[in-house]
Design a protein around this motif. Structure first.
Motif, PDB file in Angstrom:
ATOM      1  N   MET A 135      52.077   5.806  50.478  1.00  0.00           N
ATOM      2  CA  MET A 135      51.834   7.236  50.310  1.00  0.00           C
ATOM      3  C   MET A 135      51.303   7.913  51.542  1.00  0.00           C
ATOM      4  SD  MET A 135      49.209   6.761  47.200  1.00  0.00           S
ATOM      5  CE  MET A 135      49.136   8.536  47.032  1.00  0.00           C
ATOM      6  N   GLU A 136      51.545   9.206  51.575  1.00  0.00           N
ATOM      7  CA  GLU A 136      51.180   9.972  52.745  1.00  0.00           C
ATOM      8  C   GLU A 136      50.912  11.403  52.290  1.00  0.00           C
ATOM      9  OE1 GLU A 136      53.003  10.376  57.226  1.00  0.00           O
ATOM     10  OE2 GLU A 136      54.397  10.248  55.554  1.00  0.00           O
ATOM     11  N   LEU A 137      49.877  12.004  52.858  1.00  0.00           N
ATOM     12  CA  LEU A 137      49.636  13.411  52.542  1.00  0.00           C
ATOM     13  C   LEU A 137      50.823  14.225  53.034  1.00  0.00           C
ATOM     14  CD1 LEU A 137      45.880  13.667  53.556  1.00  0.00           C
ATOM     15  CD2 LEU A 137      46.819  13.947  51.242  1.00  0.00           C
ATOM     16  N   LEU A 138      51.229  15.184  52.235  1.00  0.00           N
ATOM     17  CA  LEU A 138      52.392  15.979  52.619  1.00  0.00           C
ATOM     18  C   LEU A 138      52.181  16.612  54.003  1.00  0.00           C
ATOM     19  CD1 LEU A 138      55.140  17.194  51.961  1.00  0.00           C
ATOM     20  CD2 LEU A 138      53.945  19.118  50.881  1.00  0.00           C
ATOM     21  N   PRO A 151      61.265   3.284  58.885  1.00  0.00           N
ATOM     22  CA  PRO A 151      61.217   1.843  59.173  1.00  0.00           C
ATOM     23  C   PRO A 151      60.271   1.106  58.225  1.00  0.00           C
ATOM     24  CG  PRO A 151      59.956   3.059  60.795  1.00  0.00           C
ATOM     25  CD  PRO A 151      60.609   4.087  59.917  1.00  0.00           C
ATOM     26  N   VAL A 152      60.623  -0.106  57.877  1.00  0.00           N
ATOM     27  CA  VAL A 152      59.716  -0.954  57.110  1.00  0.00           C
ATOM     28  C   VAL A 152      59.386  -2.161  57.978  1.00  0.00           C
ATOM     29  CG1 VAL A 152      59.398  -2.319  55.022  1.00  0.00           C
ATOM     30  CG2 VAL A 152      60.788  -0.235  54.956  1.00  0.00           C
ATOM     31  N   TYR A 153      58.100  -2.311  58.307  1.00  0.00           N
ATOM     32  CA  TYR A 153      57.683  -3.373  59.217  1.00  0.00           C
ATOM     33  C   TYR A 153      57.323  -4.648  58.467  1.00  0.00           C
ATOM     34  CZ  TYR A 153      57.702   0.112  62.847  1.00  0.00           C
ATOM     35  OH  TYR A 153      58.120   1.054  63.734  1.00  0.00           O
ATOM     36  N   THR A 165      48.727  -0.643  56.038  1.00  0.00           N
ATOM     37  CA  THR A 165      49.992  -0.454  55.339  1.00  0.00           C
ATOM     38  C   THR A 165      51.093  -0.187  56.347  1.00  0.00           C
ATOM     39  OG1 THR A 165      49.523   1.875  55.240  1.00  0.00           O
ATOM     40  CG2 THR A 165      48.855   0.558  53.331  1.00  0.00           C
ATOM     41  N   ASN A 166      52.274  -0.078  55.827  1.00  0.00           N
ATOM     42  CA  ASN A 166      53.401   0.268  56.676  1.00  0.00           C
ATOM     43  C   ASN A 166      53.144   1.597  57.381  1.00  0.00           C
ATOM     44  OD1 ASN A 166      56.123  -0.607  57.375  1.00  0.00           O
ATOM     45  ND2 ASN A 166      56.716   1.367  56.498  1.00  0.00           N
ATOM     46  N   LYS A 167      52.531   2.490  56.629  1.00  0.00           N
ATOM     47  CA  LYS A 167      52.209   3.812  57.165  1.00  0.00           C
ATOM     48  C   LYS A 167      51.279   3.689  58.372  1.00  0.00           C
ATOM     49  CE  LYS A 167      51.935   8.175  57.327  1.00  0.00           C
ATOM     50  NZ  LYS A 167      51.190   8.085  58.532  1.00  0.00           N
ATOM     51  N   THR A 171      51.839   4.763  62.216  1.00  0.00           N
ATOM     52  CA  THR A 171      50.964   5.651  62.980  1.00  0.00           C
ATOM     53  C   THR A 171      50.576   5.010  64.309  1.00  0.00           C
ATOM     54  OG1 THR A 171      50.065   6.340  60.866  1.00  0.00           O
ATOM     55  CG2 THR A 171      48.857   7.036  62.825  1.00  0.00           C
ATOM     56  N   LEU A 172      50.278   3.709  64.261  1.00  0.00           N
ATOM     57  CA  LEU A 172      49.919   3.013  65.497  1.00  0.00           C
ATOM     58  C   LEU A 172      51.091   3.048  66.474  1.00  0.00           C
ATOM     59  CD1 LEU A 172      47.988  -0.117  64.144  1.00  0.00           C
ATOM     60  CD2 LEU A 172      47.051   2.035  65.026  1.00  0.00           C
TER      61      LEU A 172
END
Ligand code: ADP
Ligand code: MG
Length: 701
Positions: A135-138, A151-153, A165-167, A171-172
């Motif tokens: 999840m991610e803030l809109l 992408p899915v890491y 998380t993947n998120k 971001t990194l």
């Protein structure tokens, strides 16, 4: 950008504290910025679409939904707690569920704030839930680097439950691109980039992590796979060239009496074109000043032995001794007996040395080896014993490569002043491009043609329930004068059990094929070598009709009159083993059969193996299927783990790219071995970096 910047420890990346740094290192092996950049996604998700909760279908697709969390609660369960958040949009309600990592998630979730959630849905009693959603803030979602594909890491359970998380990885990744300003040094030369129309490095790296379109993603993947394979090949080829330049071998300049006499007077058939070609390749190696290190691949029955023998004759013609090492006593003995006849005619001293050679036999062999009276020594591992000292070993041949490790190969090297030339023979062929990558230090010859007149072996799959019919067929064949193998699996972990299977099988065969009409031999691993030999001999001489055996007969035995191979519990054998076993028949003039017996319970892989065996007898095709089923790791064992650590390429699926990469690496080195030309500077620098930071040694044993 200073290339060393990418070697900055990951701890220094904004957003990575000591805890995260620790986790990234332990869980994903990410120590530096470079490591993070090289963490390529496993897959990509299309996140261009939003779904409404009211329109969700009961599928296992991963969906993306826009909505708000209105309520969070912790629910006690029999086995631990779970965290449940009520998530709604204007069309319905969905439950977001977490079983792990509650604390972190609960502290970070915002109520009544627009979120984009993404994941698979579960349906139960009319309610829909989404476990462990991404999840991610809109607001963030709109700000982040826009990609058509998400992408899915690679991840681990520990990372997930620790909030990486993947998120977060995403971001990194954005952070690395911001800090490096997406200016990575080009790592391939312009001529290569242009010839293959490859994406530049910057664009490729950016699109692998933030694909701007499906097409750019595909091109980015191609470029990075090519690059990865190119540098492996460059390294392997360089090693090979250095080896040739550095390691001197005895030059065998003469084609003399032994070779010519044998070729003109004693060779019992004419060589196939493939055999001729391979002999030429070997002769060229032996005549150069470098040590030969060659792998001879050829399917079962393709006639490798005669090629090996003729190579030995070249050694003898030049005043050197030769040896041939095989993995089992039976196979060594068979080689010995096969060659003895020729050697007698040519007046060549030949001996057999195995674990069962007596002390006095050994003494004589040692003495004759030392004096040079003995020209050819055949045997098992016993050849590697310290007491075995040649006067001047010029050529060592190893049959069945996969049973000998690299360490054993090099042990032969230390037998005399110069290393002898080495020829390794294998009947477990692997696709040439793969062979070139895993056996990078060996040159490769292939016998890709069977001697003429071989009949195709008929292979069938039968269930145990049809055993009586199968036995009837065996009786018919025996009546026609043929002989039959019946083979049982032997898998080490359950040796006792396998032994029982074999003995039960043997008893039932004895019942169905009563003496004196039928004579039966039995050979298994728990017998004394002398007893094995006795039983084998009876079968070879045609005194017994049936040979009941464990896989000890897998390699090499040659009984042309045996025309039926029955493999019991065939589902328990690997493909290459099945192929080897089948190769025991089809050696004579008669139509031969291979019958694969199984129970009804078959795994999907077992079915594929059986179907493959029934469909084809081409060893290369079979090994390709085998590679796809098992991956190269299991096939080559642990010794060449290198190619398994690829970051993005797949040695099997990307074999077409591998071929191209190899040919460009070869061209590059042939034109400019020192990588000195200006246009090759990017390659030189990249290679130096790979070596310096050990990134390439992963690949090479
Ligand atoms: P493998 O490659 O499996 O070791 P072998 O060397 O044992 O095969 O050869 C299999 C059989 O084929 C042997 O009986 C051998 O004598 C025979 N053979 C080899 N080369 C030829 C040829 N060119 N023509 C006819 N028969 C051949
Ligand atoms: Mg052989």
């Amino acid at each position: 950008m200073n290339p060393n910047f990418l070697q900055t420890p990951i701890d220094y990346l904004k957003g990575v504290g000591p805890n995260r740094a620790d986790l990234l290192k332990k869980e994903l092996g990410i120590h530096t910025f470079q490591d993070l950049l090289n963490l390529y996604p496993n897959r990509y998700l299309d996140r261009t679409q939003y779904y409404k909760i009211g329109q969700l279908q009961q599928t296992n697709a991963e969906v993306q939904i826009l909505g708000k969390i209105t309520h969070i609660k912790t629910v006690e369960q029999k086995r631990g707690k779970r965290l449940v958040a009520t998530f709604r949009d204007e069309t319905g309600i969905l439950e977001l569920v977490w079983f792990r990592g509650h604390k972190w998630i609960r502290e970070n979730l915002k109520l009544n704030t627009p979120y984009v959630v993404f994941g698979k849905t579960n349906w139960y009693n009319g309610s829909i839930s989404m476990p462990h959603p991404e999840m991610e803030l809109l607001a963030d979602h709109e700000k982040s680097l826009r990609s058509a594909m998400q992408p899915v890491y690679p991840s681990t359970e520990k990372l997930g439950s620790s909030g990486i998380t993947n998120k977060v990885i995403n971001t990194l990744m954005q952070q690395v691109f911001t800090e490096t300003k997406n200016t990575f040094a080009e790592s391939l030369s312009q001529p290569i980039l242009q010839a293959l129309k490859l994406l530049p490095k910057n664009k490729a790296l950016f699109n692998i992590h933030f694909p701007q379109s499906a097409e750019l993603l595909a091109r980015a993947q191609y470029r990075l796979k090519f690059e990865e394979l190119f540098y492996i090949q460059l390294q392997l080829l360089r090693k090979n060239m250095l080896h040739k330049a550095k390691i001197k071998g005895y030059p065998f300049n003469v084609v003399g009496n032994f070779f010519t006499t044998f070729f003109e007077e004693h060779l019992p058939f004419s060589l196939t074109n493939a055999q001729k070609r391979v002999l030429k390749e070997i002769r060229a190696d032996l005549g150069s000043n470098a040590q030969m290190n060659r792998l001879l691949q050829g399917d079962v029955g393709s006639g490798k032995t005669i090629v090996a023998f003729m190579a030995m004759l070249l050694a003898l013609d030049n005043g050197f001794q030769a040896c041939l090492m095989a993995p089992t006593e039976i196979l060594s003995a068979q080689h010995y007996n096969g060659l003895l006849e020729y050697c007698d005619k040519l007046n060549i001293g030949i001996a057999l040395l195995t674990g069962s050679s007596t002390a006095s036999q050994r003494k004589e062999i040692h003495a004759q080896l030392n004096s040079g009276q003995l020209h050819i020594l055949i045997g098992t591992h016993a050849l590697l014993e310290d007491k075995v000292q040649f006067k001047n070993l010029g050529l060592a041949i190893i049959d069945e490569q996969h049973r000998f490790g690299v360490a054993q190969r090099s042990k032969l090297w230390h037998k005399n002043e110069f290393p002898p030339h080495i020829l390794v023979m294998t009947a477990t062929p692997i696709p040439r491009t793969l062979a070139m990558s895993v056996y990078g230090d060996l040159d490769i010859s292939v016998i890709d043609e069977l001697p003429p007149g071989r009949k195709e072996i008929t292979t069938v799959h039968r269930y145990d329930a049809n055993r009586l019919k199968v036995f009837r067929f065996l009786r018919d064949e025996i009546e026609k004068g043929r002989q039959v193998y019946i083979v049982y699996p032997l898998i080490q972990e359950s040796e006792a059990l396998d032994y029982k299977d074999l003995m039960d099988g043997y008893e039932s065969i004895v019942r169905d094929f009563p003496q004196p009409t039928y004579q039966i031999s039995i050979v298994h691993g728990q017998m004394k070598p002398a007893d094995k030999d006795y039983e084998m001999d009876r079968f070879v001489r045609g005194e017994t009709h049936i040979m009941v055996a464990t896989t000890v007969i897998e390699v090499g035995v040659n009984v042309p009159n045996a025309s039926v191979m029955v493999i019991e519990s065939a589902e328990r054998f690997g493909l290459s083993q099945l192929h080897q076993l089948r190769g025991r028949v089809g050696r004579g003039a008669e139509q031969s059969y291979c019958i694969l017996m199984t129970s009804h319970k078959l795994s999907a892989d077992a079915k594929t193996r059986l179907e493959t065996m029934v469909r084809t007898s081409d060893g290369f095709e079979i090994s390709e299927v085998d590679l796809k089923l098992r991956g190269p790791g299991d096939i080559m064992g642990t010794q060449q783990s290198g190619v398994l650590n690829l970051r993005i390429a797949d040695i099997i699926k990307d074999s077409a790219i591998l071929k191209i990469a190899r040919s460009y690496a070869l061209q590059t080195l042939q034109a400019d071995a020192g990588l000195a030309s200006p246009e090759n500077q990017p390659i030189k620098n990249t290679f130096a970096q790979l070596v310096k930071f050990k990134n390439i040694w992963n690949y090479i044993s």
